[in-house]
Design a protein around this motif. Sequence first.
Motif, mmCIF file in Angstrom:
data_model
loop_
_atom_site.group_PDB
_atom_site.id
_atom_site.type_symbol
_atom_site.label_atom_id
_atom_site.label_comp_id
_atom_site.label_asym_id
_atom_site.label_seq_id
_atom_site.Cartn_x
_atom_site.Cartn_y
_atom_site.Cartn_z
ATOM 1 N N UNK A 26 0.828 -1.203 0.000
ATOM 2 C CA UNK A 26 0.000 0.000 0.000
ATOM 3 C C UNK A 26 0.861 1.251 0.000
ATOM 4 N N UNK A 27 0.248 2.338 -0.386
ATOM 5 C CA UNK A 27 0.953 3.617 -0.392
ATOM 6 C C UNK A 27 1.162 4.097 1.039
ATOM 7 N N UNK A 28 2.194 4.878 1.288
ATOM 8 C CA UNK A 28 2.429 5.403 2.643
ATOM 9 C C UNK A 28 1.236 6.217 3.137
ATOM 10 N N UNK A 29 0.795 5.913 4.346
ATOM 11 C CA UNK A 29 -0.336 6.615 4.932
ATOM 12 C C UNK A 29 -1.690 6.032 4.602
ATOM 13 N N UNK A 30 -1.727 4.957 3.809
ATOM 14 C CA UNK A 30 -3.015 4.355 3.450
ATOM 15 C C UNK A 30 -3.593 3.578 4.625
ATOM 16 N N UNK A 31 -4.912 3.506 4.696
ATOM 17 C CA UNK A 31 -5.605 2.781 5.753
ATOM 18 C C UNK A 31 -5.666 1.296 5.369
ATOM 19 N N UNK A 32 -4.995 0.408 6.119
ATOM 20 C CA UNK A 32 -4.996 -1.018 5.749
ATOM 21 C C UNK A 32 -6.380 -1.640 5.734
ATOM 22 N N UNK A 33 -7.238 -1.238 6.682
ATOM 23 C CA UNK A 33 -8.580 -1.819 6.735
ATOM 24 C C UNK A 33 -9.416 -1.399 5.523
ATOM 25 N N UNK A 34 -9.267 -0.146 5.105
ATOM 26 C CA UNK A 34 -10.008 0.317 3.922
ATOM 27 C C UNK A 34 -9.518 -0.393 2.663
ATOM 28 N N UNK A 36 -8.170 -3.344 2.606
ATOM 29 C CA UNK A 36 -8.633 -4.729 2.716
ATOM 30 C C UNK A 36 -10.080 -4.865 2.245
ATOM 31 N N UNK A 37 -10.940 -3.948 2.645
ATOM 32 C CA UNK A 37 -12.339 -4.025 2.226
ATOM 33 C C UNK A 37 -12.480 -3.857 0.719
ATOM 34 N N UNK A 38 -11.684 -2.955 0.140
ATOM 35 C CA UNK A 38 -11.761 -2.743 -1.306
ATOM 36 C C UNK A 38 -11.281 -3.968 -2.075
ATOM 37 N N UNK A 39 -10.164 -4.549 -1.639
ATOM 38 C CA UNK A 39 -9.636 -5.735 -2.317
ATOM 39 C C UNK A 39 -10.588 -6.917 -2.162
ATOM 40 N N UNK A 40 -11.155 -7.093 -0.965
ATOM 41 C CA UNK A 40 -12.098 -8.193 -0.744
ATOM 42 C C UNK A 40 -13.341 -8.042 -1.607
ATOM 43 N N UNK A 41 -13.783 -6.807 -1.815
ATOM 44 C CA UNK A 41 -14.955 -6.583 -2.658
ATOM 45 C C UNK A 41 -14.647 -6.909 -4.120
ATOM 46 N N UNK A 42 -13.420 -6.616 -4.545
ATOM 47 C CA UNK A 42 -13.038 -6.905 -5.932
ATOM 48 C C UNK A 42 -12.763 -8.394 -6.125
ATOM 49 N N UNK A 43 -12.074 -9.026 -5.149
ATOM 50 C CA UNK A 43 -11.686 -10.428 -5.297
ATOM 51 C C UNK A 43 -12.860 -11.378 -5.170
ATOM 52 N N UNK A 44 -13.841 -11.033 -4.362
ATOM 53 C CA UNK A 44 -14.987 -11.905 -4.200
ATOM 54 C C UNK A 44 -14.859 -12.820 -2.996
ATOM 55 N N UNK A 45 -15.875 -13.628 -2.736
ATOM 56 C CA UNK A 45 -15.885 -14.480 -1.533
ATOM 57 C C UNK A 45 -14.956 -15.687 -1.602
ATOM 58 N N UNK A 46 -14.400 -15.986 -2.771
ATOM 59 C CA UNK A 46 -13.532 -17.169 -2.892
ATOM 60 C C UNK A 46 -12.118 -16.909 -2.404
ATOM 61 N N UNK A 48 -9.463 -15.051 0.489
ATOM 62 C CA UNK A 48 -9.351 -14.545 1.850
ATOM 63 C C UNK A 48 -8.328 -13.412 1.865
ATOM 64 N N UNK A 49 -8.767 -12.253 2.268
ATOM 65 C CA UNK A 49 -7.912 -11.060 2.284
ATOM 66 C C UNK A 49 -7.593 -10.720 3.738
ATOM 67 N N UNK A 50 -6.302 -10.587 4.031
ATOM 68 C CA UNK A 50 -5.865 -10.256 5.383
ATOM 69 C C UNK A 50 -4.801 -9.172 5.331
ATOM 70 N N UNK A 51 -4.790 -8.344 6.361
ATOM 71 C CA UNK A 51 -3.771 -7.306 6.470
ATOM 72 C C UNK A 51 -2.490 -7.885 7.069
ATOM 73 N N UNK A 52 -1.459 -7.069 7.070
ATOM 74 C CA UNK A 52 -0.191 -7.530 7.638
ATOM 75 C C UNK A 52 -0.320 -7.794 9.126
ATOM 76 N N UNK A 53 -1.100 -6.978 9.817
ATOM 77 C CA UNK A 53 -1.302 -7.181 11.260
ATOM 78 C C UNK A 53 -2.009 -8.500 11.534
ATOM 79 N N UNK A 54 -2.953 -8.874 10.674
ATOM 80 C CA UNK A 54 -3.649 -10.150 10.859
ATOM 81 C C UNK A 54 -2.761 -11.340 10.539
ATOM 82 N N UNK A 55 -1.847 -11.171 9.580
ATOM 83 C CA UNK A 55 -0.919 -12.253 9.261
ATOM 84 C C UNK A 55 0.076 -12.482 10.392
ATOM 85 N N UNK A 56 0.410 -11.426 11.108
ATOM 86 C CA UNK A 56 1.385 -11.509 12.198
ATOM 87 C C UNK A 56 0.699 -11.258 13.538
#
Length: 201
Positions: A26-34, A36-46, A48-56
């Motif tokens: 992501x770009x510097x200063x971007x909101x990871x949760x926002x 994540x929601x955008x990518x999940x909406x584009x990728x679809x339910x098949x 699983x989208x997780x942020x770096x904090x959720x991975x660690x």
Amino acid sequence: RVYTSLRRARELFSYPDRVTALYLRTAPGADPDAVKRSVARIAGPDFRVRTRAELQASFHAVMKAEKWGIFFISLLVLFVAAFSIAGALAMLITDKRRDIATLRALGAPLPLVRSLFRTEGWLIAGTGAVCGALLGIALCLVQQHFGLIEIPADTFLTKSYPVALRWTDLPAVAGAVVLVTACVTQCTVRSMLPNENVTRP
């Protein structure tokens, strides 16, 4: 953890034309949760989208426990340092016995006399707290941007000890200082200036 080429990884895991994960920067200063929601909406339910904090999550849990552990250790050090304030107030009250007697003879009520010494205790504690906070913030910023304290190991992704200054932590520190100072000054002043025999020089 092993780093290898995409071709070799596909051969090892028998995935000739597939990938198991896709990492996005992501770009510097971007909101990871926002994001994540955008990518999940584009990728679809098949997918699983997780942020770096959720991975660690386990790493962040350990760091949070370490932060609170250091906070309680610092609180214990603050209790020990508070005895210096109590000692300074006790010596000051002992040295000013004649002045206290003069004030009482002039009609100064006991609560006023106590408030004077409580104010002295707050000045001592406040000066130390402000100096300590400024020094701590400066050291934290220096470590955050320059990484002076290094980790003596080659297995970590970072060479310096990770530090992040969060201004939301300052109210907790200030609250602890206020609580300890209030208890110490109140107990010291009340024990040194009881209701009886306070005007004895």
